[in-house]
Design a protein around this motif. Structure first.
Motif, PDB file in Angstrom:
ATOM      1  N   ALA A  36     -25.473 -13.485   5.235  1.00 49.25           N
ATOM      2  CA  ALA A  36     -24.145 -13.888   4.760  1.00 49.25           C
ATOM      3  C   ALA A  36     -24.197 -15.284   4.148  1.00 49.25           C
ATOM      4  O   ALA A  36     -23.559 -15.558   3.122  1.00 49.25           O
ATOM      5  N   PHE A  37     -24.976 -16.181   4.760  1.00 51.13           N
ATOM      6  CA  PHE A  37     -25.119 -17.522   4.204  1.00 51.13           C
ATOM      7  C   PHE A  37     -25.835 -17.469   2.859  1.00 51.13           C
ATOM      8  O   PHE A  37     -25.435 -18.158   1.910  1.00 51.13           O
ATOM      9  N   PHE A  38     -26.866 -16.650   2.741  1.00 50.87           N
ATOM     10  CA  PHE A  38     -27.568 -16.509   1.464  1.00 50.87           C
ATOM     11  C   PHE A  38     -26.623 -15.959   0.389  1.00 50.87           C
ATOM     12  O   PHE A  38     -26.664 -16.396  -0.763  1.00 50.87           O
ATOM     13  N   ASP A  39     -25.790 -14.975   0.757  1.00 54.46           N
ATOM     14  CA  ASP A  39     -24.825 -14.437  -0.206  1.00 54.46           C
ATOM     15  C   ASP A  39     -23.894 -15.543  -0.688  1.00 54.46           C
ATOM     16  O   ASP A  39     -23.546 -15.607  -1.883  1.00 54.46           O
ATOM     17  N   TRP A  40     -23.493 -16.427   0.220  1.00 52.80           N
ATOM     18  CA  TRP A  40     -22.625 -17.536  -0.168  1.00 52.80           C
ATOM     19  C   TRP A  40     -23.366 -18.509  -1.092  1.00 52.80           C
ATOM     20  O   TRP A  40     -22.793 -18.976  -2.092  1.00 52.80           O
ATOM     21  N   ILE A  41     -24.621 -18.827  -0.779  1.00 51.36           N
ATOM     22  CA  ILE A  41     -25.430 -19.707  -1.642  1.00 51.36           C
ATOM     23  C   ILE A  41     -25.477 -19.158  -3.062  1.00 51.36           C
ATOM     24  O   ILE A  41     -25.281 -19.885  -4.053  1.00 51.36           O
ATOM     25  N   VAL A  42     -25.715 -17.860  -3.187  1.00 47.99           N
ATOM     26  CA  VAL A  42     -25.793 -17.226  -4.512  1.00 47.99           C
ATOM     27  C   VAL A  42     -24.430 -17.251  -5.189  1.00 47.99           C
ATOM     28  O   VAL A  42     -24.326 -17.502  -6.406  1.00 47.99           O
ATOM     29  N   SER A  43     -23.370 -17.017  -4.423  1.00 51.12           N
ATOM     30  CA  SER A  43     -22.024 -17.014  -5.019  1.00 51.12           C
ATOM     31  C   SER A  43     -21.658 -18.376  -5.592  1.00 51.12           C
ATOM     32  O   SER A  43     -20.865 -18.468  -6.543  1.00 51.12           O
ATOM     33  N   GLN A  44     -22.228 -19.433  -5.015  1.00 45.46           N
ATOM     34  CA  GLN A  44     -21.995 -20.792  -5.500  1.00 45.46           C
ATOM     35  C   GLN A  44     -23.051 -21.236  -6.514  1.00 45.46           C
ATOM     36  O   GLN A  44     -23.010 -22.367  -7.002  1.00 45.46           O
ATOM     37  N   ASP A  45     -23.994 -20.350  -6.787  1.00 45.78           N
ATOM     38  CA  ASP A  45     -25.103 -20.624  -7.713  1.00 45.78           C
ATOM     39  C   ASP A  45     -25.958 -21.809  -7.264  1.00 45.78           C
ATOM     40  O   ASP A  45     -26.628 -22.452  -8.071  1.00 45.78           O
ATOM     41  N   LEU A  46     -25.963 -22.090  -5.972  1.00 50.23           N
ATOM     42  CA  LEU A  46     -26.718 -23.243  -5.481  1.00 50.23           C
ATOM     43  C   LEU A  46     -28.218 -23.020  -5.546  1.00 50.23           C
ATOM     44  O   LEU A  46     -28.990 -23.984  -5.640  1.00 50.23           O
ATOM     45  N   HIS A  47     -28.663 -21.760  -5.491  1.00 55.11           N
ATOM     46  CA  HIS A  47     -30.095 -21.484  -5.596  1.00 55.11           C
ATOM     47  C   HIS A  47     -30.633 -21.836  -6.976  1.00 55.11           C
ATOM     48  O   HIS A  47     -31.849 -21.989  -7.149  1.00 55.11           O
ATOM     49  N   ASN A  48     -29.741 -21.993  -7.946  1.00 51.20           N
ATOM     50  CA  ASN A  48     -30.130 -22.460  -9.276  1.00 51.20           C
ATOM     51  C   ASN A  48     -29.778 -23.935  -9.485  1.00 51.20           C
ATOM     52  O   ASN A  48     -29.890 -24.451 -10.597  1.00 51.20           O
ATOM     53  N   LYS A  49     -29.342 -24.590  -8.428  1.00 46.32           N
ATOM     54  CA  LYS A  49     -28.959 -26.002  -8.509  1.00 46.32           C
ATOM     55  C   LYS A  49     -29.716 -26.823  -7.469  1.00 46.32           C
ATOM     56  O   LYS A  49     -29.169 -27.749  -6.873  1.00 46.32           O
ATOM     57  N   GLY A  50     -30.978 -26.465  -7.253  1.00 44.32           N
ATOM     58  CA  GLY A  50     -31.843 -27.296  -6.431  1.00 44.32           C
ATOM     59  C   GLY A  50     -31.835 -27.018  -4.944  1.00 44.32           C
ATOM     60  O   GLY A  50     -32.466 -27.751  -4.181  1.00 44.32           O
ATOM     61  N   PHE A  51     -31.144 -25.948  -4.503  1.00 47.15           N
ATOM     62  CA  PHE A  51     -31.145 -25.641  -3.068  1.00 47.15           C
ATOM     63  C   PHE A  51     -32.454 -24.970  -2.672  1.00 47.15           C
ATOM     64  O   PHE A  51     -32.927 -24.041  -3.324  1.00 47.15           O
ATOM     65  N   ALA A  52     -33.037 -25.438  -1.566  1.00 48.18           N
ATOM     66  CA  ALA A  52     -34.231 -24.817  -0.994  1.00 48.18           C
ATOM     67  C   ALA A  52     -34.248 -25.120   0.498  1.00 48.18           C
ATOM     68  O   ALA A  52     -33.530 -26.008   0.989  1.00 48.18           O
ATOM     69  N   ILE A  53     -35.085 -24.395   1.225  1.00 48.45           N
ATOM     70  CA  ILE A  53     -35.167 -24.517   2.677  1.00 48.45           C
ATOM     71  C   ILE A  53     -36.546 -25.022   3.066  1.00 48.45           C
ATOM     72  O   ILE A  53     -37.570 -24.538   2.556  1.00 48.45           O
ATOM     73  N   LEU A  54     -36.586 -25.996   3.951  1.00 50.59           N
ATOM     74  CA  LEU A  54     -37.811 -26.432   4.605  1.00 50.59           C
ATOM     75  C   LEU A  54     -37.653 -26.053   6.077  1.00 50.59           C
ATOM     76  O   LEU A  54     -36.632 -26.364   6.687  1.00 50.59           O
ATOM     77  N   CYS A  55     -38.642 -25.382   6.653  1.00 46.34           N
ATOM     78  CA  CYS A  55     -38.467 -24.940   8.035  1.00 46.34           C
ATOM     79  C   CYS A  55     -39.670 -25.297   8.892  1.00 46.34           C
ATOM     80  O   CYS A  55     -40.784 -25.502   8.411  1.00 46.34           O
TER      81      CYS A  55
END
Length: 477
Positions: free
Chosen positions: A370-389
């Motif tokens: 659900a969080f990933f769907d929200w990230i995509v809906s905000q286009d954040l994955h194309n605006k520098g969002f990434a995960i370090l784990c």
């Protein structure tokens, strides 16, 4: 306070140096600074009865005393300021902390602890440094930081079952990766411990189940000389995961020791994440490093539902308030690179049998997707969002079908490393090979992740082994 003022204070007996009276008080664990932002920081040290790094009964005993930090923009401590004089007592594990405010952005500060048995008998500890963040309006220099997990003291020093300990002649200094970090160019601007900073559940006579044994885990870890050396010049940011909360794959439920509330308390006590005596400020937070970089550190243990609860919309790892905060702050950010630092993976793949993270099918996958769907809906994955784990004991770079990317730091030392579960593996959470994985270790080794963001806005994600050899590098604009 300027040099003349300090001289007057000394003559008045305020800082009267008396080595004989202070001879039994030491700083075996050095000093560290945490939560550095543009205008504030938290300084921390612990008064010890031994000079270190040798242990006494496998611990670093503390000692009562007084202390206050002196800090200045000048190496000679001219025009310095002092924090309030505080008591190091058994109830706070002889730890001294102070939050500095009103600092100048992008400024190098020098600090040291004045400590002793009483006000009239103090001595000055070693000088350490930190630099405040530039903030959202500037990017005048490259910024780099290192990310680690899996700091398993028992495996490194003693081995476990068929896994041998580290055998190098430098073992007494601690993890080789820490020395490798200090050799990097540029030197890291800060250090992120993503959790599993200690292992309470070491399954031996060193297991941590109560306050004294849990505190001892942190003492043994931080007295290692390579930690002392690194933290003398490198600010820190800390998260906790299962092993430094309670035990492997834990949640808040059940009566197995240590209890969840105790794990939360010890974490807040042992590392500089909240000001002294603060029992309420959440440990999820965000820092705007500069124009191009913002980081988010999330809390994965304090608010989670029971792991065995059926997955669905009512099951949460983060909690509703943290999720709302995360979404709000992500949408407000105009940083070129928006990096979410998570104690546990969100893409993986992971072992299929596990149920304690956002990747696991019977864990918290509903919330993660659900969080990933929200990230995509905000286009954040194309605006520098990434995960370090952290959490996973192998390094990888994975790309989710949504396009969201994740970089796993892997365990800090060879003794705690293993090979991972790759896409297409039937024992993984991705048997259908939906995840693209540009990198996953082919040989098990410890090490760390480094991120370098240039002043022009280019981000480099780099994996190193514990000896400092670069294993993989990719660049994101």
């Amino acid at each position: 306070m300027n040099t003349k003022s300090i001289a007057l204070a000394l003559s008045a007996g305020f800082f009267l140096l008396s080595q004989a009276n202070a001879a039994d008080i030491h700083l075996a664990q050095g000093t560290m600074v945490g939560e550095v932002d543009t205008t504030s920081a938290i300084l921390q040290s612990r008064l010890t009865a031994i000079a270190g790094p040798e242990l006494t009964d496998l611990d670093v005993p503390g000692v009562a005393g007084l202390g206050q930090f002196e800090y200045s923009q000048n190496a000679d401590f001219s025009d310095s300021k002092l924090t309030d004089l505080e008591s190091a007592k058994a109830e706070n594990d002889f730890i001294l902390k102070a939050k500095l405010t009103g600092l100048s952005s992008d400024t190098l500060y020098h600090y040291r602890l004045h400590y002793g048995p009483e006000r009239e008998s103090t001595t000055a500890g070693p000088t350490a440094t930190f630099r405040t963040l530039e903030g959202a309006d500037a990017a005048t220099r490259d910024v780099s930081f290192v990310v680690v997990t899996g700091m398993n003291y028992t495996k490194f020093h003693f081995g476990y079952r068929d896994d041998p300990p580290y055998k190098g002649p430098d073992k007494h200094l601690g993890y080789p990766a820490l020395a490798s970090m200090l050799k990097l160019q540029p030197a890291p601007d800060f250090f992120v411990g993503t959790g599993d900073n200690v292992y309470y559940d070491s399954r031996d006579e060193l297991e941590g189940t109560d306050t004294p044994s849990m505190r001892a885990k942190w003492h043994r870890q931080f007295v290692q000389p390579r930690f002392v050396d690194l933290f003398r010049s490198t600010p820190t940011y800390w998260e906790k995961d299962d092993h430094d909360h309670r035990y492997n794959d834990c949640d808040r439920a059940g009566n197995r020791a240590p209890l969840s509330d105790l794990g939360i308390h010890i974490f807040r006590e042992q590392v500089p994440v909240v000001p002294p005596g603060d029992d309420t400020t959440p440990t999820y937070r965000t820092f705007r490093v500069n124009k191009h970089l913002q980081i988010w550190l999330v809390e994965g243990r304090d608010y989670r539902s029971p792991n065995k609860m059926p997955d669905g919309p009512d099951k949460t790892l983060w909690g509703a308030e943290q999720i709302a905060w995360l979404k709000k702050t992500l949408t407000e950010s105009d940083a070129t690179h928006k990096l979410l630092i998570s104690p546990t993976p969100m893409i993986g793949p992971d072992d299929a049998y596990k149920i304690d993270n956002h990747v696991n099918h019977e864990g918290f996958r509903h919330e993660g997707r659900a969080f990933f769907d929200w990230i995509v809906s905000q286009d954040l994955h194309n605006k520098g969002f990434a995960i370090l784990c952290g959490d996973r004991h192998w390094q990888y770079h994975s790309i989710d079908p949504t396009g969201i990317e994740e970089f796993s730091s892997g365990a800090i030392c060879d003794a705690n490393a293993r090979l991972g579960r790759n896409p297409g593996n039937n024992k993984s959470t991705d048997p259908d090979r939906t995840i693209v994985q540009p990198h996953s270790q082919k040989e098990a080794s410890g090490g760390f992740l480094r991120v370098v963001v240039s002043k022009a806005g280019e981000a480099s994600f780099e994996f190193f082994d514990e000896k400092g050899e670069q294993l993989y590098r990719t660049i994101k604009m």
